[in-house]
Design an enzyme around this catalytic site. Sequence first.
Site, short mmCIF file in Angstrom:
data_model
loop_
_atom_site.label_atom_id
_atom_site.label_comp_id
_atom_site.label_asym_id
_atom_site.label_seq_id
_atom_site.Cartn_x
_atom_site.Cartn_y
_atom_site.Cartn_z
CG ASP A 445 -2.02 0.94 1.22
OD1 ASP A 445 -2.32 1.48 0.15
OD2 ASP A 445 -2.62 1.16 2.30
CD GLU A 448 -0.46 5.20 -4.03
OE1 GLU A 448 0.17 5.37 -2.97
OE2 GLU A 448 -1.35 4.35 -4.17
CG ASP A 521 -7.78 4.95 0.82
OD1 ASP A 521 -7.71 3.71 0.74
OD2 ASP A 521 -6.90 5.64 1.35
#
Length: 838
Positions: A445, A448, A521
Amino acid sequence: MNLAIQLLYLLICTTQIYGWYTCDDKTFCRNIRYKEFGESSFKLLADHATITHDSLFLDLVDTSRNKTFLLTVNCAFEQIHRFNIQDPEKRRFNPKESLQEFQFKENGNYIIANDRIITYCGPSTTTLYADPFRIEVHIYDTLIATANNDGKLVINTDDDDESISMDFEFMETERVYGIPLHAERLSLRNTGPGGTIPYRLYNVDHCCYAVDSQEPLYGSVPVLYAHGRRRTTGLFWLNSAQTFVDIQNNPDTTKTFFISESGEMDFYVLIGPTLEEATRQYTLLTGSANLPPQFSLGHHQSRYSYMSQYDLLSVVKNFDEHDFPVDVLWLDIDYTDNFKYFTWNFDAFPNPVEMQQTLNSTGRKLVVIIDPHIKVEEGYFVYDQGMENGYFVHNPDGSVFTGQCWPGLSTYIDFKNPHAQKWYSNLFDLDYFPSSTENMFIWNDMNEPVVFDQDEETMPNYLVHYDNWLHRDLHNMYGFLQTLGTWTGLMDRSLNTRRPFVLTRSHFAGSQRYAAIWTGDNLPTWEHLRVSFPMCLSEALAGISNCGADVGGFVGNVETELLQRWYQAGAWLPFFRQHSTKDSDRREPYLFPDDVQATIRKALRERYAHLQYWYTTFFEHELFGYPVIRPISYYYNNDINTLDIDDQWLVGKNILIHPVAEPQTSSINVYFPGGIETFWYSVEKNLMYFGVGNVQVETPIDYTPYFYRGGSIITRKNTLRRSSIDMQNDPYNIYVFLDNNNEAEGTLYVDDNISFDYKNNKSFLYYQLTYINGMLNMYTLDEDSHFEDKAFIESILVYRNPNQFEEGTKYIKLSTDNVLIKNNLNLKLKSGLQIKLL
Ligand SMILES: *[C@@H]1O[C@H](CO)[C@@H](O)[C@H](O)[C@H]1NC(C)=O
Ligand SMILES: *[C@@H]1O[C@H](CO)[C@@H](O)[C@H](O)[C@H]1NC(C)=O
Ligand SMILES: *[C@@H]1O[C@H](CO)[C@@H](O)[C@H](O)[C@H]1NC(C)=O
Ligand SMILES: *[C@@H]1O[C@H](CO)[C@@H](O)[C@H](O)[C@H]1NC(C)=O
């Protein structure tokens, strides 16, 4: 987790909805997008062609500044044209890890004239016009695509501006799909005057995103498909820098314009001519997903976070007591010691090995989170080793870059560095990762990557990776490179014997080879449920089939009606996980009133009943490259009405699903494609629909509209169990849905559900099932394969068209005469099996 950080994070989430940069905010993009382009200043020196065994090299001169570039043209798989432009004076970045290994085709013929060069690739040709330079791709005599026809080719070569651009047009097409990830319809909108802003590809942590948006999200896959009634042509723009894409849909042609911040110009034209062929061609380049371990296609239960060993195990106990199947339990960041990955919070999880063994003994797996940021703390072995060996991303002055993330001050692993990759992979070794077992799988997670105290909460462009590449060049593939390391780590850990399962948020072209993805999310709203369908469909066309959305919506409390509808829809997307954030109410299904529980249990049962169908479809994805979920227009594009449908989809070829994504609705409009000779069966309602378009279907809260295609054979296991492992000995029920000619066919794939023996030792069953002349036949599709399945066939059900079509009829109630049921068969699966049913 510090509550203040959490609140700050939520605040940032909500304010950032309006805060993302657009093309207009970025100088490189604005300069190109608003430039007045005349005739292209690029010119080919056609008489300077160099030919090697698999490439054509040409000098391409920008006459406006007398600068020569090197154009290379190749043919891949006889169906894909590749064009690459390099600057001989300066290397530029190419995200080549995104491709799987393949060879270009040996050279065929060329026609070289002064004003043009023609190259051949299977049934299609490329014509390179010399002056002004432009490209045309033909299939036989039909022009299907052009590049630089509008003269918008730009290659900037200043150190501070290495941006590139190219215009494309696709003939005989009407819509454009692809370039995920955006919270957007499947069919992309017109950008520019009268339309929206261009689509931005730039991996960012974009919580609580707005829908119908061109803003960037967690992943970027730069492939698109120009699609329509007549043909499909694909374009793969192999570039991992920030990219903006303009789209123009016209009645018989579509145009797109790509602008990237840096990198080499490298693009592939996929000749289609169908969406099925074009998506298959794309996976020839970037690969298909390995067959997932079967447990990972079951139901996943997660929470940010289960805060203790006791909490996690009591969730499992409650699932069992209330008959909710679940295969995998998840631990978010709080299982670690102060967000130091590869460590445990032993106060809350005093015995992680025992916890995993308890899970294992009930047939469940564990997934834990591992993020790419590493806490700055001397004495933390990951930090120490990374610092000692120079494995973290650097500042331009050579110092190690630090930024804020969950642990506070953090460094970031440089996954571009092959030594750092190897080291990171080794951290998953069972001896190295304390208290890990083979029963534990991984979630990547915040990759990015997220840096809280930087612009757009991500890594700045000027940072330096291995071999002096700038972060700018590889931003969109950072998370991809992490999953490559994670996948490799899990492979090594099991000496290549057990299939890894990895989930990732950030992704790029080729991510399907290493990880499943989810839509990040999201919010507990109806529009977020609705948008998850086109988001995952778009990803599936872009090679990444294993996609899902957090069931119920991640941030906030979910209403029970929405939660039930979300389970019903989530059960028909490939990755199926409930997940929710810290300050939302607990929402494990057993916490709800009995009627709500019953609805959720039914949705879970439908998922598990079709598990072998999902598994077979994933096997065929690996084998052939076809997406696992498909838009309706994948098969029915000659019907113009299907081109914009994205509230329903197909799983494989045979199951049509239209979940309810609106509140308080007692019926919905389902579009049945294919014409009156195509039938769609509902087993639950005993109805048969004709493929005549819109039909109003009643949708009480406990009902999910899904339909089997006439002409298909579907294998189900109908007994409700605790997990997929508990179903392994359960019998098969074979459902035969007859078409217009009273025939049907399907496939069934079975193996050990976890190992690589299906690849290494051909240990599997892969059967074709056909129904012709009242006879069900089963035979192997691979003579060399072998597998002894414990399960047997219990029943065969044959559904038949009652032949009552009259003008205006949209569906027919099936009577017992129309459904033939043979029970208690006790037959072993075997090749050559023939059963007379009529
Ligand atoms: C263009 O550059 C080449 C070398 O790269 C040189 O030989 C040629 O004279 C230049 N032409 C002009 C018009 O400047
Ligand atoms: C899980 O349980 C199975 C069967 O009981 C056993 O064979 C296997 O070794 C266990 N795996 C782990 C990682 O504990
Ligand atoms: C794998 O799962 C299928 C479906 O439940 C089952 O029929 C098969 O026997 C399983 N394989 C093994 C080795 O348990
Ligand atoms: C391959 O399969 C055969 C037949 O089931 C079995 O006898 C053999 O042990 C397997 N080989 C390996 C390397 O697993």
